[in-house]
Design an enzyme around this catalytic site. Structure first.
Site, PDB file in Angstrom:
ATOM      1  N   HIS A  66      15.243 -36.122 -74.689  1.00 38.31           N
ATOM      2  CA  HIS A  66      14.140 -35.384 -75.298  1.00 38.31           C
ATOM      3  C   HIS A  66      14.623 -34.711 -76.581  1.00 38.31           C
ATOM      4  O   HIS A  66      15.403 -33.775 -76.538  1.00 38.31           O
ATOM      5  CB  HIS A  66      13.612 -34.341 -74.314  1.00 38.31           C
ATOM      6  CG  HIS A  66      12.293 -33.759 -74.698  1.00 38.31           C
ATOM      7  ND1 HIS A  66      11.731 -33.919 -75.953  1.00 38.31           N
ATOM      8  CD2 HIS A  66      11.410 -33.005 -73.990  1.00 38.31           C
ATOM      9  CE1 HIS A  66      10.575 -33.288 -75.991  1.00 38.31           C
ATOM     10  NE2 HIS A  66      10.360 -32.730 -74.811  1.00 38.31           N
ATOM     11  N   HIS A 107       4.624 -39.125 -73.414  1.00 42.86           N
ATOM     12  CA  HIS A 107       5.549 -38.001 -73.604  1.00 42.86           C
ATOM     13  C   HIS A 107       6.700 -38.165 -72.608  1.00 42.86           C
ATOM     14  O   HIS A 107       7.854 -38.008 -72.978  1.00 42.86           O
ATOM     15  CB  HIS A 107       4.811 -36.680 -73.413  1.00 42.86           C
ATOM     16  CG  HIS A 107       5.616 -35.484 -73.785  1.00 42.86           C
ATOM     17  ND1 HIS A 107       6.193 -35.336 -75.030  1.00 42.86           N
ATOM     18  CD2 HIS A 107       5.952 -34.363 -73.088  1.00 42.86           C
ATOM     19  CE1 HIS A 107       6.846 -34.178 -75.081  1.00 42.86           C
ATOM     20  NE2 HIS A 107       6.719 -33.578 -73.919  1.00 42.86           N
ATOM     21  N   PHE A 152       5.423 -27.004 -74.964  1.00 39.72           N
ATOM     22  CA  PHE A 152       5.308 -25.686 -74.349  1.00 39.72           C
ATOM     23  C   PHE A 152       4.279 -24.859 -75.129  1.00 39.72           C
ATOM     24  O   PHE A 152       4.217 -24.902 -76.355  1.00 39.72           O
ATOM     25  CB  PHE A 152       6.648 -24.952 -74.390  1.00 39.72           C
ATOM     26  CG  PHE A 152       7.647 -25.423 -73.363  1.00 39.72           C
ATOM     27  CD1 PHE A 152       7.309 -26.327 -72.370  1.00 39.72           C
ATOM     28  CD2 PHE A 152       8.945 -24.935 -73.382  1.00 39.72           C
ATOM     29  CE1 PHE A 152       8.235 -26.748 -71.427  1.00 39.72           C
ATOM     30  CE2 PHE A 152       9.878 -25.347 -72.446  1.00 39.72           C
ATOM     31  CZ  PHE A 152       9.526 -26.245 -71.468  1.00 39.72           C
ATOM     32  N   GLU A 211       0.679 -35.922 -66.908  1.00 38.89           N
ATOM     33  CA  GLU A 211       0.369 -36.881 -67.968  1.00 38.89           C
ATOM     34  C   GLU A 211      -0.283 -38.129 -67.380  1.00 38.89           C
ATOM     35  O   GLU A 211      -1.201 -38.707 -67.978  1.00 38.89           O
ATOM     36  CB  GLU A 211       1.617 -37.257 -68.767  1.00 38.89           C
ATOM     37  CG  GLU A 211       1.288 -38.087 -69.997  1.00 38.89           C
ATOM     38  CD  GLU A 211       2.474 -38.369 -70.903  1.00 38.89           C
ATOM     39  OE1 GLU A 211       2.252 -38.912 -71.999  1.00 38.89           O
ATOM     40  OE2 GLU A 211       3.625 -38.065 -70.510  1.00 38.89           O
ATOM     41  N   CYS A 217       7.510 -29.238 -78.338  1.00 38.86           N
ATOM     42  CA  CYS A 217       7.795 -30.666 -78.184  1.00 38.86           C
ATOM     43  C   CYS A 217       6.710 -31.570 -78.756  1.00 38.86           C
ATOM     44  O   CYS A 217       6.860 -32.787 -78.762  1.00 38.86           O
ATOM     45  CB  CYS A 217       8.018 -30.985 -76.708  1.00 38.86           C
ATOM     46  SG  CYS A 217       9.287 -29.948 -75.962  1.00 38.86           S
ATOM     47  N   LYS A 219      12.143 -41.660 -74.109  1.00 41.50           N
ATOM     48  CA  LYS A 219      13.101 -40.638 -73.653  1.00 41.50           C
ATOM     49  C   LYS A 219      14.030 -41.168 -72.563  1.00 41.50           C
ATOM     50  O   LYS A 219      15.058 -40.552 -72.270  1.00 41.50           O
ATOM     51  CB  LYS A 219      12.348 -39.398 -73.175  1.00 41.50           C
ATOM     52  CG  LYS A 219      11.614 -38.656 -74.290  1.00 41.50           C
ATOM     53  CD  LYS A 219      10.852 -37.441 -73.755  1.00 41.50           C
ATOM     54  CE  LYS A 219      10.098 -36.717 -74.850  1.00 41.50           C
ATOM     55  NZ  LYS A 219       8.922 -37.471 -75.343  1.00 41.50           N
TER      56      LYS A 219
END
Length: 414
Positions: A340, A303, A398, A314, A164, A335
């Site tokens: 996403h 994010h 990830f 975050e 991502c 998002k």
């Protein structure tokens, strides 16, 4: 050698709420969301029912039919967005050194659809019936490959795959290539088209996707009731250019890329580091690269996936990187409207940051209603009219990949 300055001169986007940058941006300002029931396959036996699909996309509007048949969806999206970006930049490739015009376009997944389709063929009809173009259509570097071929970009051509964080890393690596003289122009960004049974089933088993069926409450970053992310698709592509090269050809300049920072959590294959130290270091590195102090930055495009752990960690990362100034930041998540986009997420969010800087407008985190006691920053319940001299965009992938890009308003001059 002194690092060269890098500016943004063109942008393109294919998103769940618009098939161009202008359409996408108008939808952002209207707080339009792209969430609806999945139409690409039957979800009867799936817990996850919603996605942010790209609507009314026809590859033949961007390339000839034969060319389109030789590309999977993620490559088609990349070529379409690159076409808009290159035209927006006013690039005439016959007037450029093609070996100084490169391409950095990533996809986190490539084509799971091709794998599903050809595996079924293999099992049902045998190895001799697997399509001859299966591999070159499936592998994730073919977005960059197809864009390079389509537009005659003969310079450095790379595909960064950091889950991502892909879209942010590709733009960051393109920025570096221009800074250090490897290219004068880089067509860069991310693309993804993975709303398919394997992806939805896999992310559901990982408990990353929301099972919410209300489109208004399915993707709600930083909200206490958040329950996972919504899969999106699309592409964001930008033209990055060395400043003097852009000025010589009279290009319009949208913004300057001022800094790029990365780090690795080295912690867990899916969870960010709990203390936020890895993401904080990426932000700190981007600020150091730009020579900008934390208190000079007013805004972060987070994010912000709407998973419980991402939004919590975050937030901790932002507090670590910014200290007391964290409470003065405006923080939002694109998002909340488009879901996403995996490998395309950071690139589309980069485009969003450029538009916000241009218009002195920071969009709302749509759907954010219920504050979480552990998340104590300003997540933009409403849109804000404000000066945006700098914008920081975060992506976390990830594997522990952290990437941040720092944009600066371009003021001309030397």
């Amino acid at each position: 050698m002194a690092k060269r300055r890098v500016v943004v001169t063109g942008m393109g986007a294919v998103t769940p709420i618009g098939l161009s940058v202008d359409e996408f941006w108008q939808s952002i300002k209207a707080q339009k969301t792209g969430f609806s029931e999945i139409t690409k396959f039957d979800t009867t036996n799936y817990k996850c029912k919603l996605a942010a699909e790209v609507k009314e996309f026809d590859a033949k509007n961007y390339m000839d039919a034969k060319e389109a048949r030789r590309m999977e969806l993620f490559s088609q999206y990349a070529v379409a967005a690159a076409k808009e970006a290159i035209e927006d930049a006013g690039l005439e490739m016959d007037q450029e050194d093609p070996y100084m015009a490169g391409c950095a376009i990533g996809s986190g997944v490539g084509s799971l659809q091709a794998i599903e389709r050809e595996h079924t063929r293999l099992i049902e009809k045998g190895p001799g019936r697997v399509g001859p173009l299966f591999v070159p259509m499936m592998i994730s570097n073919m977005a960059a490959g197809n864009v390079s071929i389509h537009f005659g970009l003969k310079g450095k051509s790379i595909n960064v795959v950091t889950a991502c964080a892909t879209g942010t890393n590709t733009i960051g690596e393109a920025f570096r290539a221009i800074q250090y003289g490897e290219a004068d122009i880089m067509v860069s960004g991310g693309t993804e088209g993975s709303i398919c049974p394997t992806a939805i089933a896999g992310f559901t088993s990982l408990t990353a996707l929301t099972a919410e069926t209300d489109p208004k409450r399915c993707s709600i970053p930083f909200d206490k009731e958040r329950s996972g992310f919504v899969m999106g698709e699309g592409a964001g592509i930008v033209v990055l250019e060395e400043l003097e090269h852009a000025k010589r050809r009279g290009a319009k300049i949208y913004a300057e890329v001022a800094g790029y920072g990365c780090s690795s959590d080295a912690y867990h294959i899916t969870s960010p580091a709990e203390d936020g130290a890895g993401a904080a270091r990426a932000m700190e590195n981007a600020m150091k690269d730009a020579g900008v102090k934390p208190d000079e930055i007013p805004y972060i495009n987070a994010h912000g996936t709407a998973t419980h752990l991402n939004d919590l960690f975050e937030t901790r990362a932002i507090r670590l990187a910014f200290g007391e100034h964290a409470t003065k930041l405006k923080i939002n998540s694109t998002k909340s409207m488009i879901g996403h986009l995996l490998g395309a997420a950071g690139a589309v969010e980069f485009v969003t940051c450029v538009k916000e800087m241009q218009e002195n407008y920071v969009h709302a985190t749509v759907g954010y209603q219920t504050p979480d006691e552990e998340l104590d920053l300003d997540y933009c319940r409403e849109a804000v009219a404000m000066e945006v001299p700098y914008a920081l965009s975060n992506s976390l992938g990830f594997g522990g990949h952290n990437a941040s890009l720092l944009l600066k308003r371009y003021g001309g001059g030397a």
